[in-house]
Design a protein around this motif. Sequence first.
Motif, PDB file in Angstrom:
ATOM      1  N   PHE A 120       4.628  -9.247  -4.187  1.00  0.00           N
ATOM      2  CA  PHE A 120       4.119  -8.627  -5.372  1.00  0.00           C
ATOM      3  C   PHE A 120       4.296  -7.209  -5.381  1.00  0.00           C
ATOM      4  O   PHE A 120       4.423  -6.472  -6.377  1.00  0.00           O
ATOM      5  CB  PHE A 120       2.686  -9.198  -5.533  1.00  0.00           C
ATOM      6  N   ALA A 121       3.738  -6.588  -4.230  1.00  0.00           N
ATOM      7  CA  ALA A 121       3.669  -5.026  -4.043  1.00  0.00           C
ATOM      8  C   ALA A 121       5.163  -4.641  -4.426  1.00  0.00           C
ATOM      9  O   ALA A 121       5.368  -3.423  -4.833  1.00  0.00           O
ATOM     10  CB  ALA A 121       2.960  -4.558  -2.789  1.00  0.00           C
ATOM     11  N   GLU A 122       6.046  -5.167  -3.394  1.00  0.00           N
ATOM     12  CA  GLU A 122       7.335  -4.403  -3.748  1.00  0.00           C
ATOM     13  C   GLU A 122       7.968  -4.500  -5.171  1.00  0.00           C
ATOM     14  O   GLU A 122       8.713  -3.852  -5.465  1.00  0.00           O
ATOM     15  CB  GLU A 122       8.268  -5.236  -2.541  1.00  0.00           C
ATOM     16  N   ARG A 123       7.770  -5.782  -5.696  1.00  0.00           N
ATOM     17  CA  ARG A 123       8.375  -6.040  -6.951  1.00  0.00           C
ATOM     18  C   ARG A 123       7.605  -4.936  -8.165  1.00  0.00           C
ATOM     19  O   ARG A 123       8.608  -4.509  -8.650  1.00  0.00           O
ATOM     20  CB  ARG A 123       8.299  -7.391  -7.377  1.00  0.00           C
ATOM     21  N   TYR A 124       6.471  -5.014  -8.140  1.00  0.00           N
ATOM     22  CA  TYR A 124       5.724  -4.549  -9.384  1.00  0.00           C
ATOM     23  C   TYR A 124       5.542  -2.877  -9.018  1.00  0.00           C
ATOM     24  O   TYR A 124       5.097  -2.076  -9.864  1.00  0.00           O
ATOM     25  CB  TYR A 124       4.676  -5.053  -9.744  1.00  0.00           C
ATOM     26  N   GLY A 125       5.420  -2.599  -7.623  1.00  0.00           N
ATOM     27  CA  GLY A 125       5.361  -1.238  -7.299  1.00  0.00           C
ATOM     28  C   GLY A 125       6.635  -0.332  -7.799  1.00  0.00           C
ATOM     29  O   GLY A 125       6.709   0.717  -7.884  1.00  0.00           O
ATOM     30  N   GLN A 145       3.083   1.154  -1.851  1.00  0.00           N
ATOM     31  CA  GLN A 145       2.079   1.341  -0.814  1.00  0.00           C
ATOM     32  C   GLN A 145       0.535   1.386  -1.159  1.00  0.00           C
ATOM     33  O   GLN A 145      -0.375   0.857  -0.668  1.00  0.00           O
ATOM     34  CB  GLN A 145       2.207   2.565  -0.024  1.00  0.00           C
ATOM     35  N   THR A 146       0.618   1.861  -2.659  1.00  0.00           N
ATOM     36  CA  THR A 146      -0.912   1.738  -3.254  1.00  0.00           C
ATOM     37  C   THR A 146      -1.328   0.442  -3.624  1.00  0.00           C
ATOM     38  O   THR A 146      -2.438  -0.262  -3.367  1.00  0.00           O
ATOM     39  CB  THR A 146      -0.663   2.389  -4.701  1.00  0.00           C
ATOM     40  N   PHE A 147      -0.521  -0.413  -3.767  1.00  0.00           N
ATOM     41  CA  PHE A 147      -0.846  -1.951  -4.216  1.00  0.00           C
ATOM     42  C   PHE A 147      -1.080  -2.406  -2.576  1.00  0.00           C
ATOM     43  O   PHE A 147      -2.144  -3.318  -2.741  1.00  0.00           O
ATOM     44  CB  PHE A 147       0.353  -2.775  -4.606  1.00  0.00           C
ATOM     45  N   LEU A 148      -0.358  -2.298  -1.750  1.00  0.00           N
ATOM     46  CA  LEU A 148      -0.903  -2.794  -0.306  1.00  0.00           C
ATOM     47  C   LEU A 148      -2.145  -2.155   0.106  1.00  0.00           C
ATOM     48  O   LEU A 148      -2.746  -3.147   0.805  1.00  0.00           O
ATOM     49  CB  LEU A 148       0.376  -2.321   0.628  1.00  0.00           C
ATOM     50  N   GLY A 149      -2.300  -1.055  -0.083  1.00  0.00           N
ATOM     51  CA  GLY A 149      -3.743  -0.484   0.297  1.00  0.00           C
ATOM     52  C   GLY A 149      -4.732  -1.201  -0.543  1.00  0.00           C
ATOM     53  O   GLY A 149      -6.097  -1.339   0.133  1.00  0.00           O
ATOM     54  N   THR A 180      -5.299 -15.193   1.203  1.00  0.00           N
ATOM     55  CA  THR A 180      -3.915 -15.082   0.553  1.00  0.00           C
ATOM     56  C   THR A 180      -2.936 -14.660   1.411  1.00  0.00           C
ATOM     57  O   THR A 180      -3.050 -13.812   2.468  1.00  0.00           O
ATOM     58  CB  THR A 180      -4.049 -13.863  -0.543  1.00  0.00           C
ATOM     59  N   GLN A 181      -1.706 -15.237   1.482  1.00  0.00           N
ATOM     60  CA  GLN A 181      -0.493 -15.110   2.524  1.00  0.00           C
ATOM     61  C   GLN A 181       0.053 -13.588   2.113  1.00  0.00           C
ATOM     62  O   GLN A 181       0.198 -13.118   1.329  1.00  0.00           O
ATOM     63  CB  GLN A 181       0.478 -16.115   2.267  1.00  0.00           C
ATOM     64  N   PRO A 182       0.070 -12.922   3.474  1.00  0.00           N
ATOM     65  CA  PRO A 182       0.561 -11.597   3.316  1.00  0.00           C
ATOM     66  C   PRO A 182       1.968 -11.572   2.734  1.00  0.00           C
ATOM     67  O   PRO A 182       2.302 -10.530   2.022  1.00  0.00           O
ATOM     68  CB  PRO A 182       0.904 -11.122   4.950  1.00  0.00           C
ATOM     69  N   ARG A 183       2.913 -12.600   2.831  1.00  0.00           N
ATOM     70  CA  ARG A 183       4.157 -12.134   2.238  1.00  0.00           C
ATOM     71  C   ARG A 183       4.060 -12.334   0.618  1.00  0.00           C
ATOM     72  O   ARG A 183       4.899 -11.891  -0.016  1.00  0.00           O
ATOM     73  CB  ARG A 183       5.210 -13.418   2.652  1.00  0.00           C
ATOM     74  N   GLN A 184       3.032 -13.236   0.063  1.00  0.00           N
ATOM     75  CA  GLN A 184       2.598 -13.181  -1.048  1.00  0.00           C
ATOM     76  C   GLN A 184       2.238 -11.700  -1.690  1.00  0.00           C
ATOM     77  O   GLN A 184       2.618 -11.358  -2.597  1.00  0.00           O
ATOM     78  CB  GLN A 184       1.638 -14.107  -1.669  1.00  0.00           C
ATOM     79  N   ILE A 185       1.427 -11.090  -0.928  1.00  0.00           N
ATOM     80  CA  ILE A 185       0.892  -9.844  -1.368  1.00  0.00           C
ATOM     81  C   ILE A 185       2.256  -8.865  -1.055  1.00  0.00           C
ATOM     82  O   ILE A 185       2.301  -7.861  -2.081  1.00  0.00           O
ATOM     83  CB  ILE A 185      -0.136  -9.230  -0.538  1.00  0.00           C
ATOM     84  N   LEU A 186       2.930  -8.864  -0.115  1.00  0.00           N
ATOM     85  CA  LEU A 186       3.940  -8.020   0.046  1.00  0.00           C
ATOM     86  C   LEU A 186       5.171  -8.184  -1.019  1.00  0.00           C
ATOM     87  O   LEU A 186       5.585  -6.906  -1.802  1.00  0.00           O
ATOM     88  CB  LEU A 186       4.561  -8.010   1.431  1.00  0.00           C
TER      89      LEU A 186
END
Length: 350
Positions: A257-262, A323-327, A249-255
């Motif tokens: 999601f984490a920023e939006r739903y965090g 940060q929880t999502f990213l971890g 999975t691309q890092p930008r995709q993860i970031l």
Amino acid sequence: MTAESAGMPPEATHHLVGHAEAELWLLDAYRERRLHHAWLLDGPEGVGKATLAYRFARFLLAHPRPEDPEIHAATDLSVSPDAPVARQVSSRVHPNLFVLERPRDDKGKPTATVIPVDQVRRLGQFLGGTAGGEGWRIVIVDAADDLNRASANALLKMLEEPPGDTIFLVVAHQAGRLLPTIRSRCRRLRLNPLTDEAMRAALPDVEGDLDRLVALSNGSPGRARRLVEQEEDGMLGQLTAILDGLPRTQPRQILGFAERYGRRDREAFLLARGIVLDWIAGRVRRRAEEGASAGALAPWSEVWEKVEHAFAQAEILNLDRTQTFLGVFHALSECAAGEARARASTPAEP
């Protein structure tokens, strides 16, 4: 149906699917005069525990004398929605009902992540006052998982020395996390996830791919309802794509999601938590069915514990959800990458 499946709050829901046995336990205990003063309604979030608590509260308030003939003739805990007691409970204005929960604003949205001790002090005032007429005083704790240490200890004192004719109905999503002394003061009644058949019965108004929704909801109509709401927003599709794409999975995709739903509300965070943990469990189950050894599955068991702990700490300590999502995604990606390397280095069978 449960409150969650009908899109209504539990106090206004008059039907319950999938928990007839638990309902009969409470009914029998009442009419046989062995009703414990505190009941711990334990089970996964969204399966109908609060719905059952309000259902029992209505029944006790409507029928204050267990010796009455209608109690012995009853086959469930139903009370007519047109009964004055039912309307009072639905509006939360019955003088003998107290709901201990997180503070809410005028629109009913929680304004805190925990039940503060001040709320328990208000309960003390309720219990110290005069009951509104004959009958029971009912306290619903929804949910005990939201108690902090101070409020949990304050509630414990009331459970240890309850006033007469008072019933505590304590809702808990993870009873094992409660103070052992609170658990020991309660009679535990487990509500399990609904079967697929019961789930379909509890979701009569849901459109779309009901089979897929049932499969993703893990026996929880409440989760199913939240999934429908989040699917309209695209959360479910984005989260599934991230998980299924690991470790590539691309890092930008993860970031993204984490920023939006965090930054979204607690409900979205808890829903994502459930989906992630279920995804890990499903992956372990599929690998076991493929014949994977216990050693090969051990890293996934370890990462499940790590992820569950990370989500729990974020809740308890009110940590940054982004940060929880990213971890969490980092831990899952590392585990998936390790599995891929291990499988690639295993010689293919002839």
